[in-house]
Design a protein around this motif. Structure first.
Motif, PDB file in Angstrom:
ATOM      1  N   ARG A 290     -41.805 116.408  15.761  1.00 13.27           N
ATOM      2  CA  ARG A 290     -40.884 116.546  14.629  1.00 13.27           C
ATOM      3  C   ARG A 290     -41.544 116.095  13.324  1.00 13.27           C
ATOM      4  N   PHE A 291     -42.309 115.019  13.375  1.00 18.36           N
ATOM      5  CA  PHE A 291     -42.989 114.532  12.172  1.00 18.36           C
ATOM      6  C   PHE A 291     -43.991 115.564  11.664  1.00 18.36           C
ATOM      7  N   PHE A 292     -44.736 116.195  12.574  1.00 20.19           N
ATOM      8  CA  PHE A 292     -45.732 117.185  12.163  1.00 20.19           C
ATOM      9  C   PHE A 292     -45.069 118.392  11.500  1.00 20.19           C
ATOM     10  N   PHE A 293     -44.038 118.936  12.135  1.00 22.66           N
ATOM     11  CA  PHE A 293     -43.425 120.143  11.581  1.00 22.66           C
ATOM     12  C   PHE A 293     -42.594 119.837  10.340  1.00 22.66           C
ATOM     13  N   ASP A 294     -42.046 118.627  10.232  1.00 27.12           N
ATOM     14  CA  ASP A 294     -41.372 118.255   8.987  1.00 27.12           C
ATOM     15  C   ASP A 294     -42.372 118.202   7.836  1.00 27.12           C
ATOM     16  N   ALA A 295     -43.584 117.739   8.122  1.00 28.76           N
ATOM     17  CA  ALA A 295     -44.624 117.738   7.091  1.00 28.76           C
ATOM     18  C   ALA A 295     -44.990 119.157   6.681  1.00 28.76           C
ATOM     19  N   VAL A 296     -44.958 120.092   7.638  1.00 22.72           N
ATOM     20  CA  VAL A 296     -45.262 121.485   7.316  1.00 22.72           C
ATOM     21  C   VAL A 296     -44.165 122.088   6.449  1.00 22.72           C
ATOM     22  N   VAL A 308     -45.359 128.313   7.532  1.00 25.86           N
ATOM     23  CA  VAL A 308     -44.192 127.555   7.075  1.00 25.86           C
ATOM     24  C   VAL A 308     -42.904 128.254   7.509  1.00 25.86           C
ATOM     25  N   ASP A 309     -42.901 129.585   7.456  1.00 27.03           N
ATOM     26  CA  ASP A 309     -41.691 130.326   7.808  1.00 27.03           C
ATOM     27  C   ASP A 309     -41.299 130.133   9.270  1.00 27.03           C
ATOM     28  N   VAL A 310     -42.275 129.943  10.150  1.00 30.90           N
ATOM     29  CA  VAL A 310     -41.971 129.823  11.583  1.00 30.90           C
ATOM     30  C   VAL A 310     -42.065 128.379  12.054  1.00 30.90           C
ATOM     31  N   ALA A 311     -42.143 127.426  11.133  1.00 27.21           N
ATOM     32  CA  ALA A 311     -42.275 126.023  11.537  1.00 27.21           C
ATOM     33  C   ALA A 311     -41.028 125.534  12.264  1.00 27.21           C
ATOM     34  N   VAL A 312     -39.851 125.897  11.770  1.00 24.24           N
ATOM     35  CA  VAL A 312     -38.611 125.404  12.375  1.00 24.24           C
ATOM     36  C   VAL A 312     -38.429 125.930  13.801  1.00 24.24           C
ATOM     37  N   PRO A 313     -38.525 127.249  14.050  1.00 21.67           N
ATOM     38  CA  PRO A 313     -38.381 127.692  15.449  1.00 21.67           C
ATOM     39  C   PRO A 313     -39.480 127.161  16.360  1.00 21.67           C
TER      40      PRO A 313
END
Length: 545
Positions: A290-296, A308-313
């Motif tokens: 979660r920390f890594f993708f929140d940074a993205v 960035v567009d596919v970071a959440v899924p």
């Protein structure tokens, strides 16, 4: 007594009974019976020897011609004769070449042989003898109380009535206590009804608190009352000698159940500790993901825009895989996971999921396709033949759109993936969402004039950006009219419906002001007068109905 199968068998049984009767009269001590060990065998139908409603021993062997049931009947008769004679002990075990002779007050009562032991528990003859002697001593003492102490029975009856009265008083007190608790909590709820708020909303109303209190108190009263009734029944049954075995069994059942639960809990502690460690590690891993993708997503980490567009899924999938792996690793250590019932439930759930989840997995696959193909993303203004609106969220099963404030359109992902979707925001991220509308004007209207009217209407409409400037295209030259398409960029995508309505109003005003009629798609001749609304009639109030 049933037929034992022949004259020799009857003679053998009668000799045993005669020897036993002689022993009871004090005429000496006889062995078990004449014969050899080969004449003592185990029979499949055991029989219990009881005295004063208490089980003394279970006989499983056929000795010579006597079945376990016949041996138990003879033993019960001997014990009853001993009690009638006032002989209540001591109980002694005398070894015999074929087993053990149980004596009461020096007189033989019955015999035990090796096949009488329980083969399932690995019981020995000596252990069976000791247990039988203890039970027989207790049964003789209780039988003596029943026969020779009627006054004690009366005292026990009075004591049982006293215990019953206390039990009824406890139930009445519990009922009053429950009513008092309900009233007290209800009064407190009415007093604090206006203060129990969260984020400006009332958390619990008075009626909800009263309802919850009523059922919680009733459940607690039922549990306490059932426990009190169990203890009362156990205690009252243990007061009387005849019902004491029932009370002991009832109390033993509770203790056995509590012991089983306690042992199960203690036995499950190591496995639960390992499960806790697994899920703790999984929690640490998901926190890192979660920390890594929140940074993205927050742009603290420089990555291409496509990532960035596919970071959440991707974050959701990664977290789901971590927890799935943790569950697979922890499954063997869960209490009861190796039991047949647990396995059966697992198989049933698997069959139900496989039969009913085909559509669900299809929706999820479509959702992942939409996310990773970046067909649309939250905030985009999209349109197709079936739906139109601003994308609010893209889930694994559905995509949610907003067309008007307060209106939400839920589109299944399979439909969104199969439809031809026009994304009006994707190609104009900085210019603003694109909005288009079209009109059909006859060939007798100069196209330059139509251009000026459409662009002028766009300039007078609020919510449309001045830059990039609106533009007009001729999209079709039909048989009777020319189709003009006006394209503008919006300041706010969520206001597209109201801006489009205002734009249509301005277009009608502009065309009516210049006397240019907006014709229907087909007509056969020019009307006598242009179909326009004079300017002096624009603000006319319609007559009341």
């Amino acid at each position: 007594m049933r037929d034992l199968g022949g004259p020799l068998a009857r003679i053998a049984l009668l000799s045993v009974l005669a020897l036993s009767s002689g022993a009871l009269r004090g005429e000496g001590t006889a062995p078990l019976a004449p014969g050899t060990a080969s004449e003592v065998v185990r029979e499949g139908r055991p029989a219990a020897v009881t005295l004063a409603n208490r089980e003394v021993v279970v006989l499983r062997a056929r000795t010579y011609a006597a079945s376990p049931a016949e041996r138990a009947a003879v033993a019960a008769t001997r014990l009853a004769e001993l009690v009638d004679a006032g002989i209540e002990g001591p109980v002694v075990l005398q070894p015999d070449p074929l087993g053990l002779i149980v004596k009461v007050g020096g007189r033989p009562a019955f015999a035990l042989v090796a096949p009488d032991t329980d083969p399932a528990s690995g019981e020995t003859l000596d252990a069976l003898g000791r247990k039988t002697a203890e039970r027989l001593a207790t049964a003789l003492r209780e039988a003596g109380e029943l026969r020779h102490a009627p006054g004690a029975v009366l005292k026990r009856a009075l004591f049982a009535l006293l215990v019953t009265g206390v039990f009824l008083a406890v139930l009445a007190a519990l009922r009053r206590l429950g009513a008092w608790v309900e009233r007290a909590i209800g009064a407190a709820a009415e007093t604090r009804a206006g203060t129990s708020r969260l984020l400006g909303f009332q958390v619990f109303g008075v009626h909800v608190v009263r309802w919850l209190t009523h059922w919680i108190v009733r459940l607690a009263l039922w549990l306490v009352g059932a426990s009190a009734a169990y203890l009362w029944a156990t205690g009252v049954l243990r007061v009387f000698p005849y019902t004491r075995p029932w009370g002991e069994q009832l109390g033993g059942f509770l203790l056995d159940a509590a012991g089983t639960v306690l042992l199960a809990v203690l036995g499950a502690i190591p496995g639960l500790a390992f499960v806790a460690v697994i899920f703790l590690l999984a929690r640490v891993a998901t926190s890192g993901v979660r920390f890594f993708f929140d940074a993205v997503t927050s742009r603290r980490l420089e990555v291409p825009e496509s990532l960035v567009d596919v970071a959440v899924p991707t974050r959701r999938i990664a977290i789901g895989l971590v927890w799935l792996f943790a569950l697979i690793m922890a499954y063997p250590y869960l209490p009861g996971s190796q039991s047949e019932a647990f396995k059966g439930i697992t198989v049933l759930v698997g069959v139900m999921v496989s039969l009913g989840s085909s559509a669900l997995f299809g929706q999820m696959a479509s959702g992942l396709s939409i996310m990773y193909s970046r067909t649309m993303r939250p905030g985009d203004l999209v349109r197709s033949a079936d739906f139109e609106g601003v994308v609010k969220s893209i889930g694994l099963v559905t995509t949610r759109l907003q067309r008007l404030p307060g209106e939400e359109v839920v589109v299944p992902n399979t439909l969104a993936l199969a439809a031809v979707v026009r994304n009006r925001s994707r190609a104009a991220r900085t210019a603003g969402p694109l909005l288009q509308t079209s009109v059909t004007i006859g060939y007798d209207a100069p196209w330059r004039q139509v251009y000026d009217l459409l662009l002028g209407a766009a300039e007078r409409t609020e919510g449309i950006r001045k830059s990039p400037a609106p533009w007009v295209l001729q999209t079709s030259l039909s048989d009777f009219y020319v189709e003009y398409e006006l394209s503008v960029h919006l300041e706010d995508a969520e206001a597209f419906a109201t801006v489009r309505s205002s734009l249509h109003e301005r277009i009608q005003d502009a065309f009516n002001e210049q006397g240019v009629q907006i014709m229907s798609p087909h007509y056969f001749s020019d009307p006598a007068a242009p179909k326009v609304v004079p300017k002096e009639h624009w603000q006319r109030i319609p007559p009341a109905r």
